[in-house]
Design a protein around this motif. Sequence first.
Motif: not given
Length: 202
Positions: A25-44
């Motif tokens: 929400e806050e930092l992405q708009p200023g990240a020039v050249g940013y293409l995206g993120t994939t993230c998450g938590l595993c069961n452990d």
Amino acid sequence: MFIQVIQGKAADPDRLRRCMDRWTEELQPGAVGYLGTTCGLCNDGTFIALARFESEEAARRNSARPEQGAWWAETEQCFDGPVTFMDCPEVTQWLGGGSDEAGFVQVMEGHTRDAGRMHELLTQSTDRVRELRPEILGGTLATFGGDAYVEAVYFTSEDEARAAEKLEIPDDLRSLLEEESKLMGEVEYYDLHHPMLVSPPR
């Protein structure tokens, strides 16, 4: 494309999710050249994020922003123990790369004796995989340090992915997949059952 992989054990998953949401929400708009993120938590409790940038230079510029440093100082407190960063300058996208429509993402990490050949095999097998495995929406293979790799595969759902694992593989594709499997060596698997998928506005 350049991918930075961030990995560590989450001590406070809820706070970590809030921090990731705040970055979007806050930092992405200023990240020039940013293409995206994939993230998450595993069961452990392992948290993995793959942040994609147009180039290594764009990733460095983002890391150097004061607001990025302040955000990370807070986010780092959500982890139990050290957090590793892997900078991957060699990236192959197959089937169009990752997809924000994925319901399940599997991340694989390991070491290979021939990273270049792994990239070649993915390119060669793309058309056949598209025909035989429609539940695979795409993937990325990122390599770094000469022999280390991180591969992410995006699926429509985990149920469809597990069902397709039981299908008979045609001979022409089997030979490619068997060669790839040998090159991958011992693999560590990280299943993101509820992936967080973010791309900048078009």
